[in-house]
Design an enzyme around this catalytic site. Sequence first.
Site, PDB file in Angstrom:
ATOM      1  N   HIS A 148       7.197   8.134  18.941  1.00 44.91           N
ATOM      2  CA  HIS A 148       7.099   8.487  17.568  1.00 44.91           C
ATOM      3  C   HIS A 148       5.773   9.804  17.741  1.00 44.91           C
ATOM      4  O   HIS A 148       5.517   9.979  17.099  1.00 44.91           O
ATOM      5  CB  HIS A 148       5.897   7.314  17.222  1.00 44.91           C
ATOM      6  CG  HIS A 148       5.334   7.194  15.264  1.00 44.91           C
ATOM      7  ND1 HIS A 148       4.349   7.802  15.139  1.00 44.91           N
ATOM      8  CD2 HIS A 148       6.017   7.608  14.445  1.00 44.91           C
ATOM      9  CE1 HIS A 148       3.799   7.697  13.663  1.00 44.91           C
ATOM     10  NE2 HIS A 148       5.207   7.884  13.461  1.00 44.91           N
TER      11      HIS A 148
ATOM     12  N   HIS B 160       4.748   7.705   2.027  1.00 40.07           N
ATOM     13  CA  HIS B 160       5.007   6.161   2.134  1.00 40.07           C
ATOM     14  C   HIS B 160       4.138   4.898   1.269  1.00 40.07           C
ATOM     15  O   HIS B 160       3.366   4.889   0.810  1.00 40.07           O
ATOM     16  CB  HIS B 160       4.718   5.935   3.512  1.00 40.07           C
ATOM     17  CG  HIS B 160       3.468   5.151   4.246  1.00 40.07           C
ATOM     18  ND1 HIS B 160       2.477   5.867   5.291  1.00 40.07           N
ATOM     19  CD2 HIS B 160       2.399   4.489   3.640  1.00 40.07           C
ATOM     20  CE1 HIS B 160       1.318   4.544   5.585  1.00 40.07           C
ATOM     21  NE2 HIS B 160       1.567   4.191   4.213  1.00 40.07           N
TER      22      HIS B 160
ATOM     23  N   SER C 140       8.950   5.830   4.262  1.00 44.17           N
ATOM     24  CA  SER C 140       7.978   7.044   4.437  1.00 44.17           C
ATOM     25  C   SER C 140       9.105   8.362   4.182  1.00 44.17           C
ATOM     26  O   SER C 140      10.185   8.374   4.933  1.00 44.17           O
ATOM     27  CB  SER C 140       7.829   7.107   6.532  1.00 44.17           C
ATOM     28  OG  SER C 140       7.076   8.191   6.889  1.00 44.17           O
TER      29      SER C 140
ATOM     30  N   GLU D  50       0.658  -1.203   0.073  1.00 42.01           N
ATOM     31  CA  GLU D  50      -0.299  -0.083  -0.612  1.00 42.01           C
ATOM     32  C   GLU D  50       0.936   1.264   0.294  1.00 42.01           C
ATOM     33  O   GLU D  50       1.511   1.145   0.217  1.00 42.01           O
ATOM     34  CB  GLU D  50      -1.039   0.078   1.254  1.00 42.01           C
ATOM     35  CG  GLU D  50      -0.211   0.221   2.821  1.00 42.01           C
ATOM     36  CD  GLU D  50      -0.118   1.867   2.661  1.00 42.01           C
ATOM     37  OE1 GLU D  50      -1.049   2.577   2.173  1.00 42.01           O
ATOM     38  OE2 GLU D  50       0.156   2.388   4.223  1.00 42.01           O
TER      39      GLU D  50
ATOM     40  N   ARG E 137      -5.144  -0.055   4.349  1.00 41.22           N
ATOM     41  CA  ARG E 137      -5.293   0.128   3.255  1.00 41.22           C
ATOM     42  C   ARG E 137      -4.200  -1.264   2.575  1.00 41.22           C
ATOM     43  O   ARG E 137      -4.410  -1.246   1.243  1.00 41.22           O
ATOM     44  CB  ARG E 137      -4.470   1.445   3.124  1.00 41.22           C
ATOM     45  CG  ARG E 137      -4.877   1.953   3.289  1.00 41.22           C
ATOM     46  CD  ARG E 137      -3.676   3.725   2.851  1.00 41.22           C
ATOM     47  NE  ARG E 137      -2.767   3.818   3.648  1.00 41.22           N
ATOM     48  CZ  ARG E 137      -2.335   4.585   4.732  1.00 41.22           C
ATOM     49  NH1 ARG E 137      -3.486   4.971   5.417  1.00 41.22           N
ATOM     50  NH2 ARG E 137      -1.749   4.410   5.701  1.00 41.22           N
TER      51      ARG E 137
ATOM     52  N   PHE F  70       3.842  17.650  14.300  1.00 40.72           N
ATOM     53  CA  PHE F  70       3.560  17.913  13.456  1.00 40.72           C
ATOM     54  C   PHE F  70       2.066  18.478  13.428  1.00 40.72           C
ATOM     55  O   PHE F  70       2.468  19.397  12.807  1.00 40.72           O
ATOM     56  CB  PHE F  70       3.760  16.412  12.401  1.00 40.72           C
ATOM     57  CG  PHE F  70       3.064  16.562  11.414  1.00 40.72           C
ATOM     58  CD1 PHE F  70       3.534  17.340   9.790  1.00 40.72           C
ATOM     59  CD2 PHE F  70       1.178  16.008  11.090  1.00 40.72           C
ATOM     60  CE1 PHE F  70       2.570  16.993   8.901  1.00 40.72           C
ATOM     61  CE2 PHE F  70       0.913  16.035  10.100  1.00 40.72           C
ATOM     62  CZ  PHE F  70       1.591  16.878   8.859  1.00 40.72           C
TER      63      PHE F  70
END
Length: 354
Positions: A299, A323, A219, A143, A178, A306
């Site tokens: 993370h 990604h 990514s 994906e 996905r 972000f």
Amino acid sequence: MESAIPRHLQCPRTLQRRVDDGYTPPFPAWTARPSRPGQTIVMALLGVQACGAHAERDACAGLRQIVAGLHAHGAPLHCDVAHQVDECGYVTMIAITYWRDVAAYDAWAGRPDIDAWWRAPARLTDGVGWFREVLAPAEQRYETLFSAPDRLEAGGAALGRLSQEIMEHGYWGSMRDRLPLSQTDPLSASGALTIIDGAPGPGARVRVAGHANLAVIRSGQDWSDTAGEERRLYCDNIAPVLRAGMDFLRDAGTSVGCYANRYMQQRDVAGRPVEKTFGLSYWHSLTELERWAESHATHVAIFGTFMQVVQELNFALRLRLYHEVAVLTSGQQRYEYVNCHARSGILNGLPRES
């Protein structure tokens, strides 16, 4: 809006998504589509590593040899060049190549000139290390995700087509949702990395077999179109936190199920750095990758920083993110290292007694 899963791969779910049918993503995103149903893709990392006083020069010279071979008949659909200094201080240069299928890659790699060069005894004595990491996920096990619809990267550039806006993104667990196979398969990992032949380390060749449902993610970040306050916020706020998370996975990732991580800066055809980076990591399982993304402090810091920047800029971003994720069968992975140090790439995930 459509599903990230192509229509021809949709089936009745026995495993449910994390969200219901009424979910609306908070911002748009897209996925790459194959040009024809059933099309696969091969991602081959062709790399060189060097250490010592002339490491940069030697690694660049090695990469030029690799890239020269790519111009032979049967060239890849897409190629990115990237640079890293790994956890052992070795300068690493990689040509990340994408091919339409295994047969296309094998036809190129099996050319007498390419194959003879790779197998030559001189690869053990020419002062650098060489490696090939070849990943060939089936369509059901692959994906992609893009934050903008006008610039495909990595495997998306090889596939060449883009979806409409998709639904399965913007929530924890969307990466799994996905993957077409996740409709009916938990994608649980089994087995372990094993040495097929040879031994890791300088002066040796070694081939390693991957295990069932090993996960790989690339990514990427492209800040080349940013300006003003957005550029400052990315460079001063986001990039340092991202680097810290990538360094954690590089240096201590095995503690959370990450076999190896490379945080790399891309370069242009002349070898100059460009404003694109990516992390590329190998994981024991998709579940452990998800766990790190959702709950590990490194993370959480990346995601939190972000989101602060996104909100400060009122979602008006020129930063581009993408990604690609593959969850592979054991037969869809090939790893081979020549004259490389014993923590190179997937070798880092072998039991230390190996």
